[in-house]
Write a protein that holds these residues in place. Structure first.
Motif, PDB file in Angstrom:
ATOM      1  N   UNK A 280     -18.866  -9.424 -39.643  1.00 55.15           N
ATOM      2  CA  UNK A 280     -17.566  -9.995 -39.983  1.00 55.15           C
ATOM      3  C   UNK A 280     -17.448 -11.404 -39.400  1.00 55.15           C
ATOM      4  N   UNK A 281     -18.066 -11.643 -38.251  1.00 53.06           N
ATOM      5  CA  UNK A 281     -18.067 -12.991 -37.670  1.00 53.06           C
ATOM      6  C   UNK A 281     -18.911 -13.910 -38.556  1.00 53.06           C
ATOM      7  N   UNK A 282     -20.177 -13.581 -38.734  1.00 47.25           N
ATOM      8  CA  UNK A 282     -21.066 -14.278 -39.680  1.00 47.25           C
ATOM      9  C   UNK A 282     -22.168 -13.307 -40.087  1.00 47.25           C
ATOM     10  N   UNK A 283     -22.566 -13.296 -41.352  1.00 44.48           N
ATOM     11  CA  UNK A 283     -23.712 -12.473 -41.750  1.00 44.48           C
ATOM     12  C   UNK A 283     -25.019 -13.138 -41.336  1.00 44.48           C
ATOM     13  N   UNK A 284     -26.090 -12.367 -41.378  1.00 45.03           N
ATOM     14  CA  UNK A 284     -27.410 -12.890 -41.010  1.00 45.03           C
ATOM     15  C   UNK A 284     -27.783 -14.114 -41.840  1.00 45.03           C
ATOM     16  N   UNK A 285     -27.427 -14.098 -43.127  1.00 51.79           N
ATOM     17  CA  UNK A 285     -27.828 -15.217 -43.998  1.00 51.79           C
ATOM     18  C   UNK A 285     -27.260 -16.539 -43.495  1.00 51.79           C
ATOM     19  N   UNK A 286     -26.016 -16.518 -42.999  1.00 48.90           N
ATOM     20  CA  UNK A 286     -25.418 -17.746 -42.459  1.00 48.90           C
ATOM     21  C   UNK A 286     -26.132 -18.172 -41.187  1.00 48.90           C
ATOM     22  N   UNK A 287     -26.453 -17.196 -40.315  1.00 50.79           N
ATOM     23  CA  UNK A 287     -27.174 -17.537 -39.081  1.00 50.79           C
ATOM     24  C   UNK A 287     -28.571 -18.067 -39.395  1.00 50.79           C
TER      25      UNK A 287
ATOM     26  N   UNK B  50     -20.815   2.809 -34.886  1.00 49.42           N
ATOM     27  CA  UNK B  50     -22.077   2.310 -34.338  1.00 49.42           C
ATOM     28  C   UNK B  50     -22.927   1.663 -35.435  1.00 49.42           C
ATOM     29  N   UNK B  51     -22.972   2.295 -36.599  1.00 50.84           N
ATOM     30  CA  UNK B  51     -23.747   1.743 -37.708  1.00 50.84           C
ATOM     31  C   UNK B  51     -23.247   0.353 -38.083  1.00 50.84           C
ATOM     32  N   UNK B  52     -21.932   0.183 -38.135  1.00 53.44           N
ATOM     33  CA  UNK B  52     -21.359  -1.095 -38.535  1.00 53.44           C
ATOM     34  C   UNK B  52     -21.486  -2.147 -37.440  1.00 53.44           C
ATOM     35  N   UNK B  53     -21.350  -1.725 -36.180  1.00 55.40           N
ATOM     36  CA  UNK B  53     -21.271  -2.690 -35.086  1.00 55.40           C
ATOM     37  C   UNK B  53     -22.619  -3.085 -34.503  1.00 55.40           C
ATOM     38  N   UNK B  54     -23.593  -2.184 -34.559  1.00 57.23           N
ATOM     39  CA  UNK B  54     -24.855  -2.420 -33.864  1.00 57.23           C
ATOM     40  C   UNK B  54     -25.962  -2.807 -34.845  1.00 57.23           C
ATOM     41  N   UNK B  55     -26.964  -3.493 -34.320  1.00 57.18           N
ATOM     42  CA  UNK B  55     -28.142  -3.835 -35.113  1.00 57.18           C
ATOM     43  C   UNK B  55     -29.156  -2.695 -35.030  1.00 57.18           C
ATOM     44  N   UNK B  56     -29.904  -2.482 -36.111  1.00 56.10           N
ATOM     45  CA  UNK B  56     -31.040  -1.586 -36.067  1.00 56.10           C
ATOM     46  C   UNK B  56     -30.742  -0.106 -36.140  1.00 56.10           C
ATOM     47  N   UNK B  57     -29.513   0.288 -36.490  1.00 56.18           N
ATOM     48  CA  UNK B  57     -29.181   1.707 -36.618  1.00 56.18           C
ATOM     49  C   UNK B  57     -29.662   2.229 -37.977  1.00 56.18           C
TER      50      UNK B  57
ATOM     51  N   UNK C 139     -18.188 -10.704 -31.539  1.00 61.99           N
ATOM     52  CA  UNK C 139     -17.651  -9.588 -32.322  1.00 61.99           C
ATOM     53  C   UNK C 139     -17.029  -8.533 -31.412  1.00 61.99           C
ATOM     54  N   UNK C 140     -17.674  -8.274 -30.275  1.00 64.65           N
ATOM     55  CA  UNK C 140     -17.134  -7.289 -29.335  1.00 64.65           C
ATOM     56  C   UNK C 140     -15.786  -7.750 -28.789  1.00 64.65           C
ATOM     57  N   UNK C 141     -15.665  -9.034 -28.484  1.00 59.14           N
ATOM     58  CA  UNK C 141     -14.395  -9.584 -27.993  1.00 59.14           C
ATOM     59  C   UNK C 141     -13.291  -9.431 -29.035  1.00 59.14           C
ATOM     60  N   UNK C 142     -13.635  -9.627 -30.302  1.00 60.82           N
ATOM     61  CA  UNK C 142     -12.647  -9.591 -31.378  1.00 60.82           C
ATOM     62  C   UNK C 142     -12.426  -8.193 -31.933  1.00 60.82           C
ATOM     63  N   UNK C 143     -13.259  -7.240 -31.511  1.00 59.76           N
ATOM     64  CA  UNK C 143     -13.119  -5.873 -31.988  1.00 59.76           C
ATOM     65  C   UNK C 143     -13.467  -5.701 -33.454  1.00 59.76           C
ATOM     66  N   UNK C 144     -14.483  -6.459 -33.923  1.00 58.73           N
ATOM     67  CA  UNK C 144     -14.901  -6.380 -35.332  1.00 58.73           C
ATOM     68  C   UNK C 144     -16.413  -6.224 -35.391  1.00 58.73           C
ATOM     69  N   UNK C 145     -16.951  -5.719 -36.508  1.00 60.69           N
ATOM     70  CA  UNK C 145     -18.415  -5.683 -36.657  1.00 60.69           C
ATOM     71  C   UNK C 145     -19.013  -7.080 -36.617  1.00 60.69           C
ATOM     72  N   UNK C 146     -20.261  -7.168 -36.190  1.00 61.15           N
ATOM     73  CA  UNK C 146     -20.905  -8.473 -36.034  1.00 61.15           C
ATOM     74  C   UNK C 146     -20.932  -9.261 -37.338  1.00 61.15           C
TER      75      UNK C 146
END
Length: 617
Positions: free
Chosen positions: A570-577, A275-282, A561-568
């Motif tokens: 891993x797709x792109x970090x906040x800095x890239x967004x 949950x810590x890795x996958x979700x925001x705000x934990x 990220x949920x579709x790919x089964x990876x933490x968010x």
């Protein structure tokens, strides 16, 4: 991708970065030439590229030794998102999956293979490696090899087998934390004629802050609510019970907090980590059992409710904040009981005298950092033999404390400890000594006749908190010792005579009321080697980010990220967004210019990103 890519080509086309940072290029060239390397870079400094790129360019398979079984899956998933052939071998795999990974390794179908040290050291692990062509060995978290370090792992001490059994394969030992003796031990045990690459330990985007602990949990709640509402963070506590209680308290205040400690079941720890890795705000409330190797880039704060045992541990733990380069905070609540508790743990340990002396010295260095009235960053870096100038981004720089010559007050306190013991033939704890100083005639003071000692009431000009603050500093400097085994009674330290005789000055740090600025931690980008000024400039640029587009990009990232089964991340970090939201690229070519967008991710996600931009006006 060019037909015969070099390191710079891989950096640009796979990872999407235009240029190397710091010592990365030098390390990569050294390892490509077959040399051993000790790499010290701060958390988030780009250590992984120092072995990943050479593993791709050298003939054979890159073997990565990591103690973090729970995180190997995410590390491998991140590499696969980049289009690389990566896998891991550890005890979480079933027999069939493990057999398939081993076959891929033997056939040369993998670029990188992550292994737990226990698996590598096993007979089957060594037979597997004998059957593979190995490009290099990367030993992550290499400070674990040091028996004198803050995070010793016995199995790491056996990794000397790498240079003995495969002497011609280059080895890269990597860590974010190692003092000079630990660096030497790493080199002696793991490398052969290795070259050390030591980057700056500075993390300019982290704001270091120490507060005097009065009601630690209430102060923590105020800190999170006031400055980091909705942010991801880590709160470190010393005991499992405290972890549970603090997590429950925060959750009751509508903060998404989870506990993590070794007393929880493996399934519960894995669930909370996920949950810590996958979700925001934990907010993860944890003992130091949590955190090594955490790659989550958007941790905005790390808080300590208890004093860390050493600067190495503190640096390692606080370094988990702000890996993305955005501004973050390291917050520590520190009080007298922290000093007493940590020293008692050292005294009660079953370690030998040498280890206890070393542990005490490390704790004293940490106490000096907590008590510092000057720039905390300067002191922190000096511990790692690095010189620097005041940072302008720690609490002492932003709000310089007032220094008061407290030598006379210290003499009064020391004299009162001595006279109370002399009058009664017994020793007393802090509350009683302070009552005598302030002239409070309670039952205990009357019973022992301490209202008659010459120092009774001579400290009435200071309040109880001032006396406790002074006592904490005297304890930290070993001028007063606390007997934790006997109700925390006080006794004079050997050096106290110097103060009583006027041969040693005591300066008391006092912060002017209301002088510390209370505001939400700013969000900005501070690249490697950035100063506070450059971080501020980046903050101004980011303040123009289209918030609606950024939130839409985060929502897209979460579902992807949920579709790919990876933490968010891993797709792109906040800095890239952030960069995408602020520049609004209109074409794939424009998007390709964003840092962190490599060829595979451009092809895989580019159209969806452009659609998000077009749909957000």
């Amino acid at each position: 991708m060019p037909a015969n890519p070099d390191a710079a080509d891989l950096l640009q086309h796979i990872w999407g970065y235009a240029e190397f940072r710091g010592l990365q290029r030098e390390v990569i060239e050294h390892v490509l030439g077959g040399g051993d390397a000790l790499v010290l870079m701060p958390t988030g400094g780009g250590k992984s590229l120092c072995f990943q790129i050479p593993a791709l360019l050298r003939d054979g398979l890159g073997i990565v030794v990591s103690p973090l079984i729970a995180l190997m899956q995410d590390q491998v998933a991140a590499l696969r998102e980049l289009g690389l052939r990566a896998a891991f071998l550890n005890s979480t795999l079933d027999a069939e999956t493990a057999r398939r990974v081993q076959e891929q390794a033997r056939r040369g179908d993998l670029d990188l293979l992550y292994m737990a040290p226990e698996r590598l050291l096993s007979d089957s692990g060594q037979r597997l490696l004998d059957q593979c062509r190995i490009a290099l060995f990367a030993i992550d978290e290499a400070h674990c090899v040091s028996q004198w370090g803050h995070d010793f792992r016995p199995e790491y001490g056996q990794l000397s087998i790498l240079r003995e059994r495969w002497p011609h394969v280059p080895r890269v030992a990597l860590t974010a934390t190692a003092d000079v003796p630990t660096r030497q031990e790493i080199a002696d045990k793991l490398l052969r004629d290795g070259r050390a690459f030591v980057s700056s330990f500075d993390r300019p985007n982290i704001r270091y802050r120490v507060v005097e602990k009065r009601d630690g949990r209430a102060q923590l709640l105020q800190f999170i609510r006031g400055e980091h509402a909705g942010d991801c963070g880590v709160v470190y506590c010393l005991s499992r019970n405290t972890v549970e209680e603090v997590a429950t308290m925060l959750a009751a205040q509508d903060i998404a907090a989870l506990p993590y400690h070794a007393g929880l079941s493996a399934e519960m720890r894995a669930h909370h980590l996920r949950r810590f890795l996958d979700e925001d705000g934990i907010v993860m409330v944890a003992t130091i059992a949590f955190g090594m190797g955490i790659d989550k880039p958007d941790v905005r704060f790390v808080a300590h409710l208890d004093m860390p045992r050493s600067i190495e541990g503190y640096f390692q733990e606080t370094g988990r904040a702000g890996r993305d380069g955005l501004l973050a905070q390291a917050w520590l609540a520190y009080g007298l009981q922290d000093v007493v508790q940590q020293r008692r743990l050292i005294e009660l340990s079953e370690a030998d005298a040498t280890y206890k002396r070393l542990s005490t010295a490390k704790l004293d260095a940490m106490l000096a950092l907590a008590e510092a009235a000057d720039c905390r960053r300067v002191r922190l870096l000096a511990y790692f033999d690095e010189t620097s100038t005041p940072c302008g981004n720690c609490d002492n720089c932003l709000s310089p404390p007032e220094l008061i010559d407290a030598t006379e007050s210290a003499q009064k306190l020391l004299s009162t400890i001595y006279r109370c013991q002399q009058a009664s033939g017994t020793r007393f704890a802090a509350t009683h000594i302070i009552d005598v100083l302030r002239g409070k005639r309670g039952d205990k003071v009357e019973r022992y006749g301490h209202h008659a000692v010459s120092t009774f009431g001579i400290g009435a000009d200071l309040d109880e908190q001032d006396w406790r603050s002074l006592l904490r500093q005297l304890v930290a400097q070993h001028l007063v010792e606390v007997d934790a085994a006997h109700f925390n009674v006080l006794q004079l330290g050997a050096a106290s005579r110097e103060v009583l005789r006027g041969q040693r000055r005591i300066l008391l740090k006092r912060r002017a009321p209301g002088s510390e600025r209370k505001r939400r931690a700013p969000r900005g980008v501070a690249g490697s080697g950035a100063t506070a000024a450059s971080a501020g400039a980046a903050l101004q640029a980011l303040s123009r980010v289209d918030a609606a587009l950024f939130e839409r990009l985060r929502a897209w990232r979460a579902s992807t990220a949920k579709e790919h089964g990876v933490p968010a991340y891993v797709v792109f970090p906040d800095a890239t967004l952030h960069a995408i939201a602020s520049t609004r690229p209109a074409t794939l070519a424009d998007l390709r210019g964003i840092s962190g967008v490599g060829d595979v991710k451009l092809e895989r996600y580019g159209p969806a990103l452009l659609a998000c931009i077009a749909d957000t006006k």
